[in-house]
Design a protein around this motif. Structure first.
Motif, short mmCIF file in Angstrom:
data_model
loop_
_atom_site.label_atom_id
_atom_site.label_comp_id
_atom_site.label_asym_id
_atom_site.label_seq_id
_atom_site.Cartn_x
_atom_site.Cartn_y
_atom_site.Cartn_z
N PRO A 206 -4.84 -4.14 -5.70
CA PRO A 206 -5.65 -5.32 -5.39
C PRO A 206 -5.02 -6.24 -4.34
N LEU A 207 -3.69 -6.31 -4.36
CA LEU A 207 -3.00 -7.18 -3.40
C LEU A 207 -3.27 -6.71 -1.97
N TYR A 208 -3.18 -5.39 -1.79
CA TYR A 208 -3.44 -4.81 -0.46
C TYR A 208 -4.90 -5.05 -0.06
N LYS A 209 -5.80 -4.81 -1.01
CA LYS A 209 -7.23 -4.96 -0.72
C LYS A 209 -7.54 -6.41 -0.33
N PHE A 210 -6.90 -7.34 -1.02
CA PHE A 210 -7.09 -8.75 -0.72
C PHE A 210 -6.68 -9.03 0.74
N ALA A 211 -5.47 -8.59 1.10
CA ALA A 211 -4.96 -8.82 2.46
C ALA A 211 -5.85 -8.13 3.50
N GLU A 212 -6.31 -6.94 3.15
CA GLU A 212 -7.16 -6.17 4.05
C GLU A 212 -8.47 -6.92 4.34
N HIS A 213 -9.07 -7.48 3.28
CA HIS A 213 -10.32 -8.22 3.46
C HIS A 213 -10.10 -9.51 4.26
N ILE A 214 -8.96 -10.14 4.02
CA ILE A 214 -8.62 -11.35 4.78
C ILE A 214 -8.54 -10.97 6.27
N TYR A 215 -7.91 -9.82 6.53
CA TYR A 215 -7.73 -9.36 7.91
C TYR A 215 -9.09 -9.11 8.59
N VAL A 216 -9.97 -8.43 7.89
CA VAL A 216 -11.29 -8.12 8.47
C VAL A 216 -12.05 -9.42 8.78
N GLY A 217 -12.07 -10.32 7.82
CA GLY A 217 -12.81 -11.58 8.02
C GLY A 217 -12.22 -12.40 9.15
N ALA A 218 -10.90 -12.57 9.12
CA ALA A 218 -10.25 -13.41 10.15
C ALA A 218 -10.38 -12.78 11.53
N PHE B 190 0.83 -1.21 0.00
CA PHE B 190 0.00 0.00 0.00
C PHE B 190 0.86 1.25 0.00
N LEU B 191 2.12 1.11 0.43
CA LEU B 191 3.02 2.27 0.45
C LEU B 191 3.26 2.78 -0.96
N TYR B 192 3.18 1.86 -1.94
CA TYR B 192 3.31 2.29 -3.34
C TYR B 192 2.02 3.00 -3.74
N ARG B 193 0.91 2.30 -3.66
CA ARG B 193 -0.42 2.90 -3.86
C ARG B 193 -1.47 1.83 -3.58
N ASP B 194 -2.74 2.24 -3.52
CA ASP B 194 -3.82 1.29 -3.28
C ASP B 194 -3.82 0.28 -4.43
#
Lengths: 210, 219
Positions: free
Chosen positions: B28-40, B22-26
């Motif tokens: 899909p890879l970041y979004k994927f990890a973010e959603h995994i985090y919310v669910g888990a 995400f430091l580069y920019r928003d």
């Protein structure tokens, strides 16, 4: 029924807790502890509401193929995997905390790294926000900038290498002006919380019923 | 290292890199990890809360034959409150969920009135009641400690003055609140610096994990 009963419940619960505090004898003595247990039980059910809302939201997103629905699939998979592994560890290993349990593996391999990295990432965003907020435009902003700079440098070896007095000043800031300000703010906050509690118990504050 | 340890390390490394991307920019890879985090994490906290709180406080007690029947019946009250909370699922009777909400709000308010005074306000005042004249064997230390005690008392007082809005800030009150804002700004700056350093140490921890546990390029 829709407004009066909840107001009465709030009033009775609040007043009983205050009375129990001043009369620490049966049957009121253990009321605080008992209510806290009740609170935890109710909160357990509330969690189910939250989960239902989360799952429904993402299921709808998948159903209507809204943008980013693929991420919702990932969310639901991670959600159900964690839930299943959690209950499996609970029933098979008697505790989800058991070090041999898959739930623990999931915690150390997925949740812990994600959480730590997410918070670490905030360092960059706080720093970037600070760059905009801390520009020394007036005395207040300058004080903020100087004290933040000293505390940051005083906490790392490079600060000591630059000047040995930096850690000393950093400690002084933390122990005196910072503590004084924090204490004043906390006292104000707690007094505000008391005033708000009184308003809630007396039914003057009713926003929680909307 | 067994398969699960190795897989766990690679999984943790992949997710760490995905979040850092995400430091580069928003992306899909970041979004994927973010959603995994919310669910888990949502599922994680449910399991932990039910295991640590609901199980010992409700399930174990209800199933324990030794637990007094009267107490078991009392436990019906929070259980009914909990079920009432779930009535939000049915719009026609959703209003009933206000009852358990009213209970939790009333409890929080009742506790705030008593526990806040006993646990926070009184200890904070007590901790601020320093002696303004400190006498030790060393007169320099005595002077320093006395000055610092007065300084803290003065700081707390002026900070509170800044938040006093019942009277217009003019005259002496204006001077006091101006000094208060100086303390507040230094305090905020210090807290900010402290928070940044905590976050930096987390970042160092993640970078160390990537370089040490995953890539093995450092000891």
């Amino acid at each position: 029924m829709k407004r009066e009963v909840p107001l009465a419940i709030t009033f009775i619960t609040g007043v009983l807790l205050v009375v129990a505090f001043f009369v620490p004898h049966p049957p009121l003595g253990d009321l605080q502890q008992r209510f806290q247990i009740w609170y935890s039980i109710v909160a357990g059910f509330t969690f189910l509401l939250g989960l239902d809302s989360l799952v429904k939201h993402h299921l709808k997103k998948i159903q209507h193929r809204r943008s980013g629905w693929g991420f919702s699939v990932a969310l639901l998979i991670s959600f159900f995997t964690t839930l299943i592994l959690g209950f499996y560890s609970w029933f098979v290993f008697s505790s989800p905390y058991d070090l041999r349990a898959p739930f623990q593996w999931l915690y150390t391999s997925v949740i812990l790294p994600l959480q730590a990295t997410m918070f670490a990432l905030l360092a960059f965003f706080i720093a970037s926000a600070a760059y905009r907020a801390f520009r020394a435009r007036n005395l207040a902003a300058s004080l903020l900038l100087v004290s933040a700079g000293i505390v940051m440098l005083g906490r790392v070896p490079i600060g000591k290498a630059i000047w040995s007095g930096l850690p000393v000043i950093s400690d002084w800031i933390m122990n005196y002006p910072q503590m004084a300000a924090k204490r004043g703010i906390l006292m104000g906050t707690y007094l505000g919380a008391i005033a708000m509690s009184l308003r809630i118990i007396l039914g003057m504050e009713r926003t929680y019923l909307t | 290292m067994n398969f699960f340890d190795l897989f766990g390390t690679w999984l943790a490394a992949g997710l760490t890199v995905a979040i850092l991307s995400f430091l580069y920019r928003d992306n899909p890879l970041y979004k994927f990890a973010e959603h995994i985090y919310v669910g888990a994490s949502a599922a994680f906290w449910v399991v932990i809360f039910w295991y640590s709180d609901v199980k010992p406080m409700l399930i174990d007690r209800a199933l324990d034959p030794q637990y007094p029947l009267g107490e078991k019946l009392i436990l019906l009250i929070p259980t009914i409150f909990g079920i009432m909370m779930l009535l939000r699922w049915f719009p026609k009777v959703a209003w009933i969920s206000r009852w358990p909400i009213a209970f939790t709000v009333g409890m929080a308010a009742g506790l705030a009135l008593t526990a806040t005074v006993q646990g926070y306000i009184v200890p904070q005042i007590k901790a601020t009641l320093f002696p303004v004249v400190v006498i030790t064997k060393d007169p320099l230390i005595s002077l320093w400690r006395s000055l610092m005690n007065i300084f803290v008392i003065f700081g707390v007082f002026t900070t509170i003055l800044y938040f006093y809005f019942s009277k217009e800030h003019t005259g002496l009150l204006k001077v006091g609140s101006r000094i208060g804002i100086i303390f507040i700004m230094v305090g905020f700056g210090a807290s900010f610096g402290y928070t940044i350093m905590a976050r930096i140490s987390l970042l160092i921890g993640r970078i160390y994990f990537l370089l040490h546990s995953w890539l093995g390029v450092i000891d």
